[in-house]
Scaffold this motif. Structure first.
Motif, PDB file in Angstrom:
ATOM      1  N   VAL A 180       0.763  -1.289   0.080  1.00  0.00           N
ATOM      2  CA  VAL A 180      -0.130   0.064  -0.087  1.00  0.00           C
ATOM      3  C   VAL A 180       0.829   1.169  -0.104  1.00  0.00           C
ATOM      4  N   TRP A 181       1.979   1.214   0.632  1.00  0.00           N
ATOM      5  CA  TRP A 181       2.821   2.524   0.930  1.00  0.00           C
ATOM      6  C   TRP A 181       3.481   2.779  -0.318  1.00  0.00           C
ATOM      7  N   ILE A 182       3.917   1.680  -1.156  1.00  0.00           N
ATOM      8  CA  ILE A 182       4.435   1.990  -2.418  1.00  0.00           C
ATOM      9  C   ILE A 182       3.322   2.226  -3.552  1.00  0.00           C
ATOM     10  N   TRP A 183       2.595   1.445  -3.930  1.00  0.00           N
ATOM     11  CA  TRP A 183       1.613   1.440  -5.012  1.00  0.00           C
ATOM     12  C   TRP A 183       0.547   2.497  -4.735  1.00  0.00           C
ATOM     13  N   GLN A 184       0.012   2.597  -3.689  1.00  0.00           N
ATOM     14  CA  GLN A 184      -1.263   3.524  -3.189  1.00  0.00           C
ATOM     15  C   GLN A 184      -0.730   4.791  -2.896  1.00  0.00           C
ATOM     16  N   GLY A 185       0.365   4.809  -2.000  1.00  0.00           N
ATOM     17  CA  GLY A 185       1.113   6.159  -1.774  1.00  0.00           C
ATOM     18  C   GLY A 185       1.938   6.578  -2.419  1.00  0.00           C
ATOM     19  N   GLY A 186       2.504   5.817  -3.353  1.00  0.00           N
ATOM     20  CA  GLY A 186       3.329   6.392  -4.414  1.00  0.00           C
ATOM     21  C   GLY A 186       4.763   6.729  -3.918  1.00  0.00           C
ATOM     22  N   HIS A 187       5.489   5.657  -2.940  1.00  0.00           N
ATOM     23  CA  HIS A 187       6.538   5.841  -2.559  1.00  0.00           C
ATOM     24  C   HIS A 187       7.504   5.007  -3.458  1.00  0.00           C
ATOM     25  N   GLY A 188       8.207   5.355  -4.464  1.00  0.00           N
ATOM     26  CA  GLY A 188       9.117   4.669  -5.258  1.00  0.00           C
ATOM     27  C   GLY A 188       8.526   4.044  -6.383  1.00  0.00           C
ATOM     28  N   THR A 189       7.195   4.325  -6.767  1.00  0.00           N
ATOM     29  CA  THR A 189       6.690   3.559  -7.942  1.00  0.00           C
ATOM     30  C   THR A 189       7.470   4.412  -9.180  1.00  0.00           C
TER      31      THR A 189
ATOM     32  N   ALA B  11      12.051 -14.803  -8.503  1.00  0.00           N
ATOM     33  CA  ALA B  11      10.894 -15.108  -9.214  1.00  0.00           C
ATOM     34  C   ALA B  11       9.950 -14.053  -9.356  1.00  0.00           C
ATOM     35  N   PHE B  12       9.421 -13.562  -8.333  1.00  0.00           N
ATOM     36  CA  PHE B  12       8.519 -12.479  -8.416  1.00  0.00           C
ATOM     37  C   PHE B  12       9.045 -11.085  -8.977  1.00  0.00           C
ATOM     38  N   VAL B  13      10.327 -10.777  -8.899  1.00  0.00           N
ATOM     39  CA  VAL B  13      10.717  -9.600  -9.637  1.00  0.00           C
ATOM     40  C   VAL B  13      10.727  -9.934 -11.183  1.00  0.00           C
ATOM     41  N   SER B  14      10.964 -11.069 -11.740  1.00  0.00           N
ATOM     42  CA  SER B  14      10.864 -11.414 -13.101  1.00  0.00           C
ATOM     43  C   SER B  14       9.180 -11.199 -13.526  1.00  0.00           C
ATOM     44  N   LEU B  15       8.448 -11.602 -12.413  1.00  0.00           N
ATOM     45  CA  LEU B  15       6.942 -11.283 -12.850  1.00  0.00           C
ATOM     46  C   LEU B  15       6.599  -9.820 -13.022  1.00  0.00           C
ATOM     47  N   SER B  16       7.328  -9.098 -12.150  1.00  0.00           N
ATOM     48  CA  SER B  16       7.012  -7.709 -12.244  1.00  0.00           C
ATOM     49  C   SER B  16       7.342  -7.056 -13.393  1.00  0.00           C
ATOM     50  N   GLN B  17       8.098  -7.609 -14.237  1.00  0.00           N
ATOM     51  CA  GLN B  17       8.378  -7.110 -15.715  1.00  0.00           C
ATOM     52  C   GLN B  17       7.161  -7.125 -16.670  1.00  0.00           C
ATOM     53  N   ILE B  18       6.193  -8.126 -16.581  1.00  0.00           N
ATOM     54  CA  ILE B  18       4.817  -7.864 -17.034  1.00  0.00           C
ATOM     55  C   ILE B  18       4.511  -6.493 -16.984  1.00  0.00           C
ATOM     56  N   PRO B  19       4.085  -5.927 -17.958  1.00  0.00           N
ATOM     57  CA  PRO B  19       3.594  -4.418 -18.115  1.00  0.00           C
ATOM     58  C   PRO B  19       2.458  -3.814 -17.413  1.00  0.00           C
ATOM     59  N   THR B  20       1.544  -4.932 -17.178  1.00  0.00           N
ATOM     60  CA  THR B  20       0.255  -4.575 -16.670  1.00  0.00           C
ATOM     61  C   THR B  20       0.571  -4.273 -15.226  1.00  0.00           C
ATOM     62  N   ALA B  21       0.073  -3.130 -14.808  1.00  0.00           N
ATOM     63  CA  ALA B  21      -0.016  -2.540 -13.591  1.00  0.00           C
ATOM     64  C   ALA B  21      -0.510  -3.698 -12.536  1.00  0.00           C
ATOM     65  N   ASP B  22      -1.327  -4.358 -12.780  1.00  0.00           N
ATOM     66  CA  ASP B  22      -2.151  -5.390 -11.782  1.00  0.00           C
ATOM     67  C   ASP B  22      -0.994  -6.194 -11.296  1.00  0.00           C
TER      68      ASP B  22
ATOM     69  N   LYS C 173       2.084  -6.181 -11.526  1.00  0.00           N
ATOM     70  CA  LYS C 173       3.161  -5.410 -10.783  1.00  0.00           C
ATOM     71  C   LYS C 173       2.989  -5.151  -9.423  1.00  0.00           C
ATOM     72  N   ILE C 174       1.667  -4.762  -9.175  1.00  0.00           N
ATOM     73  CA  ILE C 174       1.401  -4.740  -7.615  1.00  0.00           C
ATOM     74  C   ILE C 174       1.456  -6.062  -7.035  1.00  0.00           C
ATOM     75  N   LEU C 175       0.667  -7.213  -7.602  1.00  0.00           N
ATOM     76  CA  LEU C 175       0.727  -8.528  -7.115  1.00  0.00           C
ATOM     77  C   LEU C 175       2.257  -9.059  -6.976  1.00  0.00           C
ATOM     78  N   ALA C 176       3.109  -8.681  -7.852  1.00  0.00           N
ATOM     79  CA  ALA C 176       4.586  -9.112  -7.596  1.00  0.00           C
ATOM     80  C   ALA C 176       5.250  -8.271  -6.603  1.00  0.00           C
ATOM     81  N   THR C 177       4.778  -7.085  -6.553  1.00  0.00           N
ATOM     82  CA  THR C 177       5.625  -6.262  -5.477  1.00  0.00           C
ATOM     83  C   THR C 177       5.356  -6.948  -4.201  1.00  0.00           C
ATOM     84  N   GLY C 178       4.206  -7.086  -3.819  1.00  0.00           N
ATOM     85  CA  GLY C 178       3.461  -7.670  -2.453  1.00  0.00           C
ATOM     86  C   GLY C 178       4.017  -8.935  -2.139  1.00  0.00           C
ATOM     87  N   LEU C 179       4.258 -10.155  -3.364  1.00  0.00           N
ATOM     88  CA  LEU C 179       4.760 -11.215  -3.096  1.00  0.00           C
ATOM     89  C   LEU C 179       6.134 -11.264  -2.933  1.00  0.00           C
TER      90      LEU C 179
END
Length: 689
Positions: A546-555, A629-640, A642-648
């Motif tokens: 939430v802090w990163i994606w909803q709050g915008g710290h580091g996105t 593995a999750f960092v590699s998942l975050s390379q998929i361009p869809t924002a959703d 990326k958020i899932l990969a960040t949390g995991l």
């Protein structure tokens, strides 16, 4: 475990042959399974979803699909109605059967200065994760042609347009798995310093491909979401390697102590194998709980989540021991690392944590609580326009100008209303505070006489204020007898449907997990503590997300994205299911080793230090593999995604270091003899039980 060990030792070549056949069949089935995956995020039985289905059937487009927007003009001269007509004709040729509205139909689509207008387009979608791909591929060159003919800019934008790239080749489950596998290979090489690093990768490949084979059969029985291919590949990679890493490490330890390969297999299976079995069951239970969620695509994630740990356990307890018997000694070359699993670093950590147990527990708990605090501000919804409009291109700029003097930022995701009497509805909607505009062209009429009306909010519909206005629009429309669909209404139904029943699902997971862990650890206190720590760990993972994606710290720094302003409605339950199971993996590894040391005669403090020293490197290595593995998942361009990969990714790292490295052992040391309270202890338990 004794019987299984004997079977594998006696039939090692048969076991390997069976898994080779299963893996080969899985390689054949995987592409066929992915071809049959669905792209439906529907909510059968919910009013907004059913309305969206009716809109799509009656008009061929719209409903839960966001419109494509063509922003016309540069703010320098007024736009005549003829320009709107020319744009509409070109759009109709580029996207046949699309539903179109222009500022000539509805003045609300014209900017306040009259010098910029918006053409609202609902193309006919296709079954894909990019439903507007064909339409966008045709609309973009059409817009360039219009720009040249009209002498004024025509820019294609909208939520789907900003997420779609013609030359985008990312998002392949195979590609993401390969990237995660490379990271895993590096970590495993550092852990083993020999060709034994290949063993977990072989087990992961066998379990993943075999799961794909079963998934292929499952797609013939029920709809399975395309999301599961990524989760299956990457979670499967992490879980299978976790289990194989534990078993191979224990096998090396036993052979290093002078045991023969057969004896080492028996010992590893009776200790580490037992931990793997209970860990796998626990992960399966937590993920299978998603099957109880009344949403088809979440259920399909649950089915897949149930298969992943079961197949990983099966491969780890059969294929891996057989391979160790056949190739283990040969692959131990070049002996770059000692076979002693104890880590000097983690022994030091264990001693420090045990010595300063209360200080360690309090500091770790406070740190986790601080990380968890942002989760109390969690807002469920879609990403805002600002988030998806990353970068400085014309489409991103075009969607941002909808606010202010434009028609309204909510035009990117309108509320869609089905009514047979728009004349009674339109005046009421136009008078509402926060409404940006209304579009209801005469041609938006179905064969049965129903009209579809688009209403959008002045603020972004995915912001807190915009969502509140969208809810009011729905209340007013339904109060006048209309039916309401569109993205905002369907998201509202999703939240109430999924999270309204979440409490019972959580209770079921907690109860079943407690029973399983109590049986595995022969303790009442240890499972209760493990569940409490999982809650704290999950809270920290949610808070950081939430802090990163909803709050915008580091996105912007990490992802070149604006903050989402919300967390997509399905992501929290997915993060919970996967992190709960994976975190419990590490807890079982640690506590099983501590219990084993305690049963061998060590005091609780000594057993805790030994447990941390002997599992610390293993747990952090396993967590690092999953993190990659999750960092590699975050390379998929869809924002959703990326958020899932960040949390995991962050949840795994927090859990493996702060929780399992500090807080869990500190509490075990602090509780002392109370850890081992077991009211059903009538006889001595052996490893064969």
């Amino acid at each position: 475990m004794t019987t299984l060990s004997r079977l594998v030792i006696a039939r090692r070549w048969w076991v390997v042959g069976l898994w080779v056949a299963l893996t080969a069949f899985g390689a054949f089935a995987a592409p066929k399974a992915t071809e049959r995956l669905t792209f439906d995020f529907g909510l059968p039985g919910q009013p907004a979803y059913e309305t969206n289905v009716d809109i799509l059937e009656a008009f061929g487009s719209g409903g839960n699909g966001a419109p494509v927007l063509l922003v016309v003009g540069d703010g320098t001269r007024e736009l005549p109605d003829q320009t709107a007509g020319a744009v509409a004709e070109t759009v109709a040729r580029a996207a046949p059967k699309a539903r179109i509205a222009t500022w000539a139909d509805d003045p609300d689509l014209l900017f306040a200065d009259g010098k910029t207008g918006v053409v609202l387009v609902y193309p006919v979608p296709v079954a894909s994760d990019q439903p507007y791909a064909p339409a966008l591929s045709a609309l973009r060159p059409a817009a360039e042609q219009l720009t040249a003919e009209l002498g004024t800019p025509v820019v294609v934008t909208g939520r789907d347009a900003l997420n779609f790239e013609e030359d985008d080749t990312s998002g392949s489950a195979l590609a993401e798995t390969l990237a995660g596998g490379i990271g895993a290979a590096v970590v495993l090489t550092l852990v083993f310093g020999s060709f034994l690093a290949l063993m977990p990768l072989v087990v992961a490949a066998a379990s993943i491909l075999t799961t794909f084979a079963i998934l292929w059969g499952l797609t013939g029985l029920t709809d399975v979401s395309f999301v599961v291919q990524y989760l299956l590949a990457l979670i499967g990679l992490g879980v299978a390697i976790d289990y194989a890493l534990l078993l191979v490490t224990r096998w090396r330890e036993e052979t290093g102590n002078g045991a023969s390969p057969e004896e080492a297999v028996r010992s590893a299976m009776s200790t580490a194998g037992r931990s793997v079995l209970f860990s796998g069951i626990t992960v399966a239970v937590s993920l299978a709980a998603l099957i109880a969620v009344p949403v088809p695509f979440i259920r399909s994630v649950g089915y897949t989540g149930l298969l992943i740990p079961i197949l990983s356990v099966a491969a780890s307890l059969t294929l891996l021991p057989a391979l160790l018997l056949i190739l283990g000694q040969r692959l131990s070359w070049p002996h770059r690392r000692t076979t002693d699993p104890e880590s000097r670093l983690w022994r030091g950590v264990g001693r420090f944590v045990v010595r300063y147990r209360w200080i360690s527990a309090v500091v770790a708990a406070v740190a986790l609580i601080v990380l968890a605090l942002p989760s109390f501000g969690l807002r469920l919804g879609q990403a805002t326009n600002d988030s998806i409009a990353a970068g400085s291109g014309a489409p991103a700029a075009a969607i941002r100008v909808l606010a202010g003097d434009g028609p309204g930022a909510g035009l990117s995701a309108p509320v869609e209303i089905l009514t047979d009497s728009p004349e009674s509805l339109l005046p009421r909607l136009r008078m509402m505070d926060g409404v940006g505009g209304v579009a209801s062209p005469g041609q938006w009429r179905s064969a049965n006489g129903e009209y579809v009306v688009d209403v959008w909010t002045q603020d972004d519909a995915n912001s807190r204020s915009g969502a509140a206005v969208a809810a009011e629009i729905r209340d007013v429309a339904e109060g006048l007898g209309a039916r309401v669909g569109g993205i905002p209404a369907q998201d509202e139904d999703f939240i109430s449907s999924v999270y309204g029943s979440a409490g019972w699902i959580l209770v079921a997971i907690v109860v079943v997990t407690f029973v399983l862990l109590a049986a595995a650890l022969r303790s009442i206190v240890l499972p209760a503590k493990a569940l409490l720590l999982n809650v704290i760990s999950l809270g920290a993972a949610f808070g950081v997300t939430v802090w990163i994606w909803q709050g915008g710290h580091g996105t912007e720094l990490l992802f070149d994205r604006q903050p989402s302003g919300a967390v997509t409605v399905w992501i929290p339950i997915a993060i919970f299911a996967f992190l709960f199971g994976l975190s419990m993996d590490y807890e079982v590894f640690l506590l099983s080793r501590i219990k084993e040391e305690h049963d061998a005669g060590h005091s609780t403090d000594e057993a805790t230090v030994h447990g941390v020293a002997r599992t610390g490197r293993l747990v952090t290595s396993a967590a690092l593999i999953l993190f990659l593995a999750f960092v590699s998942l975050s390379q998929i361009p869809t924002a959703d995604v990326k958020i899932l990969a960040t949390g995991l990714a962050l949840g795994i790292i927090i859990d493996a270091t702060v929780v399992r490295g500090v807080l869990a052992p500190a509490l075990v040391a602090a509780l002392g003899p109370a850890n081992w309270w077991w009211p059903f202890r009538h006889r001595k338990v052996t490893s064969d039980d």
